[in-house]
Write a protein that holds these residues in place. Structure first.
Motif, PDB file in Angstrom:
ATOM      1  N   LEU A   1       1.172  -0.967   0.111  1.00  0.00           N
ATOM      2  CA  LEU A   1       0.026   0.214   0.053  1.00  0.00           C
ATOM      3  C   LEU A   1       0.419   1.174  -0.297  1.00  0.00           C
ATOM      4  O   LEU A   1       0.428   2.329  -0.206  1.00  0.00           O
ATOM      5  N   PHE A   2       1.973   1.095   0.529  1.00  0.00           N
ATOM      6  CA  PHE A   2       3.078   2.423   0.171  1.00  0.00           C
ATOM      7  C   PHE A   2       4.446   1.592  -1.230  1.00  0.00           C
ATOM      8  O   PHE A   2       4.248   0.826  -1.220  1.00  0.00           O
ATOM      9  N   GLU A   3       4.809   2.384  -1.202  1.00  0.00           N
ATOM     10  CA  GLU A   3       5.717   2.944  -2.049  1.00  0.00           C
ATOM     11  C   GLU A   3       7.299   1.899  -1.450  1.00  0.00           C
ATOM     12  O   GLU A   3       8.097   2.208  -0.226  1.00  0.00           O
ATOM     13  N   VAL A   4       7.604   0.948  -2.422  1.00  0.00           N
ATOM     14  CA  VAL A   4       8.844   0.607  -1.924  1.00  0.00           C
ATOM     15  C   VAL A   4      10.082   0.142  -2.481  1.00  0.00           C
ATOM     16  O   VAL A   4      10.252  -0.095  -3.281  1.00  0.00           O
ATOM     17  N   PRO A   5      11.084   1.237  -2.150  1.00  0.00           N
ATOM     18  CA  PRO A   5      12.099   0.934  -3.071  1.00  0.00           C
ATOM     19  C   PRO A   5      13.597  -0.273  -2.936  1.00  0.00           C
ATOM     20  O   PRO A   5      13.198  -0.483  -1.723  1.00  0.00           O
TER      21      PRO A   5
ATOM     22  N   GLU B   1      15.382  -0.043  -8.076  1.00  0.00           N
ATOM     23  CA  GLU B   1      14.045  -0.018  -8.701  1.00  0.00           C
ATOM     24  C   GLU B   1      13.057   0.621  -7.633  1.00  0.00           C
ATOM     25  O   GLU B   1      12.952  -0.261  -6.191  1.00  0.00           O
ATOM     26  N   THR B   2      12.419   1.072  -7.950  1.00  0.00           N
ATOM     27  CA  THR B   2      10.925   1.987  -7.272  1.00  0.00           C
ATOM     28  C   THR B   2       9.628   0.641  -6.976  1.00  0.00           C
ATOM     29  O   THR B   2       9.010   0.622  -8.536  1.00  0.00           O
ATOM     30  N   LEU B   3       9.159   0.174  -5.828  1.00  0.00           N
ATOM     31  CA  LEU B   3       8.364  -0.563  -6.161  1.00  0.00           C
ATOM     32  C   LEU B   3       6.617   0.418  -6.095  1.00  0.00           C
ATOM     33  O   LEU B   3       6.312   0.811  -5.003  1.00  0.00           O
ATOM     34  N   SER B   4       6.222   0.755  -7.348  1.00  0.00           N
ATOM     35  CA  SER B   4       4.937   1.587  -6.797  1.00  0.00           C
ATOM     36  C   SER B   4       3.674   1.170  -6.115  1.00  0.00           C
ATOM     37  O   SER B   4       3.236  -0.190  -6.105  1.00  0.00           O
ATOM     38  N   ALA B   5       3.335   2.075  -5.573  1.00  0.00           N
ATOM     39  CA  ALA B   5       1.864   1.555  -4.713  1.00  0.00           C
ATOM     40  C   ALA B   5       0.380   1.382  -5.035  1.00  0.00           C
ATOM     41  O   ALA B   5       0.114   1.920  -6.055  1.00  0.00           O
TER      42      ALA B   5
END
Length: 593
Positions: free
Chosen positions: A522-526, A539-543
């Motif tokens: 539910l939140f952005e994960v770097p 890489e950024t995992l979008s929320a």
């Protein structure tokens, strides 16, 4: 067994590259009547775990005893080859007439020569249309210095020429030198485990006579045993009353632990000690990997399965390990990557174990100012802050040899340089027309060949290249520990040891892999790859995002902005306290590719 004095015994083995027809030729000894032609239970008798076989052959009215001691063909098992050859006086060097001399053929030839064995060169598969016996015989002459007239041309599949091989074994290989009146002296060169009788040892009698009921002792462990059963392999176990000098057979002596059977140990009669024979080097693990159960509750069952498997495979090193991400597991040391795959396959097939195996690593030597440590687990590797206490880090290197047609020489050199090869050299094995073959030799870091080097070698050479390596000690290197951060927190089970030249490439590759398998939050994960405090890839995992403005119609745009700002603030708070759990399935997906 008393009917076979030393001069009618021949102890030999068959040495060859993989798939050059070793098992087929061994089974052709049906000519001797040892293997029943109607017995189809196991199509290839030598392709089982037991390795040593005996055969009785009558030639010109005289009965001979031939002991065939099998050797594995893969590069990982060079240790097994050396211990099997210690019980032999001669060897059949088998070369495929369609493929020619391969890398493994050269290495096993040198092992046999060092031991002073008589070599009988044999050319197999001459019945195939693609075979070229003259060209391959010329290769053998230039590579091994063998006289072309000594080369026997056979087809193990059809049986053509196999009689000549038997004659050559009797005429060319010398009998073992042993004295029946000398004190008992037996070389232990292999062992297997029987769940009812304990350890079954394979021995070569170097002097004296061993009888059932004898009390024997080990030179290495000093432990004493009573021989309860002995005999020969024909090809299954056939009990006998005694083993005579020069003979090879099995003994059962109530040995409970396979660790008591030291390969290369000397056995003697209690009260009559003898000088131990020079033993072998102990098996040295070249590749380490962590093995964890997919369900952490299955750990006791997994540990028991590994213990049982190591009873039949003593070359595996086992230590306990725990990981915050994967729970309890074991760290295992193997002879090579094929050995690791075989062990994993046996765990899954024989014990229905569902396991995760971490990325294979090699043992590094870390030299501190006051001590030296061997590190095989990336978690124990010193961090960037601790490197000021380290004088030097050394990695294991191997002497590699690659045999390849000259058309692929450029590709092979490129592949070697990509994997940090040094001291690259090449020479022509033969110069016959367009199909000239070249032997490349170089020094490669072991860490570069335990992953996908072999696959790349085969694909770049269209399957024509053959590869062999042997240990070449340690060499100083510029290495760092790479850790992976999820939302700023490190995942210990994914730590790697990488060379400075490959930091960016490895970091990007693994970060992309993780991006694919980690479930969205539910939140952005770097997702970051870090060396110390330096981030080398991200890489950024979008929320997941709810549409908070869906219920708003009309009005001022600041109404929407207010809702979006509230959502952003909540995500920020969530990111601070939220934890990202890496599920077991994600680990399984990453580590299996």
């Amino acid at each position: 067994m008393e009917d076979f004095p030393c001069d009618v015994i021949r102890n030999f083995s068959i040495i060859a590259h993989i798939d050059h027809g070793k098992s087929t030729l061994a089974d052709r000894k049906q000519l001797t009547g040892t293997i029943d032609k109607k017995d189809k239970g196991n199509q290839q008798v030598l392709d089982k775990l037991k390795v040593e076989r005996e055969r009785g052959i009558t030639v010109e009215g005289r009965k001979y005893l031939l002991n065939l001691i099998d050797t594995p063909g893969h590069v990982d098992f060079a240790w097994e080859v050396s211990r099997s050859l210690a019980a032999c006086q001669g060897a059949l060097l088998l070369v495929d007439a369609t493929q020619g001399v391969q890398a493994q053929s050269i290495s096993v030839f040198h092992i046999a020569k060092e031991r002073g064995l008589t070599i009988i060169p044999v050319l197999n598969k001459i019945d195939l249309p693609a075979s070229s016996p003259e060209a391959v015989t010329a290769q053998m002459q230039s590579t091994f210095g063998i006289n072309p007239d000594d080369v026997l041309q056979i087809s193990a599949k059809t049986g053509k020429g196999v009689e000549k091989v038997l004659q050559a074994i009797l005429q060319r290989i010398p009998p073992p030198q042993a004295d029946a009146k000398a004190p008992l002296k037996a070389l232990l060169f292999d062992s297997s485990y029987d769940r009812y009788r304990g350890v079954i040892s394979l021995v070569s009698i170097q002097g004296g006579i061993l009888r059932r009921g004898d009390k024997i002792a080990s030179c290495h462990t000093r432990k004493k045993y009573e021989v309860v059963d002995l005999g020969i392999m024909h090809p299954e176990e056939v009990p006998a009353t005694s083993l005579q000098p020069g003979q090879v057979g099995y003994i059962a002596c109530n040995m409970k632990e396979s660790t008591e059977a030291h390969i290369g140990d000397t056995l003697h009669r209690v009260g009559a000690p003898v000088d131990p024979m020079p033993g072998f080097k102990p098996a040295k693990a070249m590749v380490y990997a962590g093995v964890f159960p997919v369900d952490s509750n299955d750990f006791p069952k997994l540990e028991e399965s590994i213990k049982r498997l190591t009873l039949t495979d003593r070359s595996v090193e086992v230590t306990r390990e725990s990981s915050t991400a994967l729970g309890q597991g074991c760290r295992l040391g193997f002879l090579g990557t094929l050995h690791m795959d075989v062990f994993r396959q046996r765990l899954e097939d024989e014990y229905n174990a569902n396991v995760i195996i971490t990325a294979p690593t090699v043992p590094y030597t870390v030299i501190y100012r006051d001590r030296t440590e061997i590190v095989s687990n990336p978690v124990d590797f010193p961090d960037q802050e601790d490197l000021i206490k380290v004088k030097e880090i050394q990695e294991p290197v191997v002497s590699a040899s690659i045999i390849v047609p000259q058309d692929y020489l450029g590709e092979m050199m490129d592949l070697c340089y990509m994997h940090r090869a040094e001291d690259l050299d090449h020479k022509y094995l033969d110069t016959s027309g367009d199909s000239a073959r070249i032997m490349l030799t170089c020094t490669l870091p072991l860490s570069e060949i335990v992953t996908d080097f072999y696959d790349k070698l085969k694909s770049r050479s269209s399957g024509f290249a053959s590869f062999d390596y042997e240990d070449a000690g340690y060499r100083p290197s510029n290495l760092s520990k790479m850790s992976f951060l999820l939302n700023g927190r490190p995942v210990d089970a994914l730590a790697l040891i990488v060379h400075k030249s490959a930091e960016q490439e490895v970091g990007r590759t693994w970060v992309k892999k993780l991006h694919k398998v980690i479930p969205r939050q539910l939140f952005e994960v770097p997702i970051q790859a870090a060396i110390g405090k330096r981030i080398v890839a991200r890489e950024t995992l979008s929320a997941y995002r709810a549409d908070v403005t869906a219920g708003l119609y009309g009005g001022h745009y600041e109404r929407k902005l207010k809702h979006l700002e509230n959502q952003k603030e909540s995500k920020r708070r969530m990111k601070k306290i939220g934890t990202v759990e890496l599920p077991q399935e994600a680990f399984y997906d990453i580590l299996k590719t």
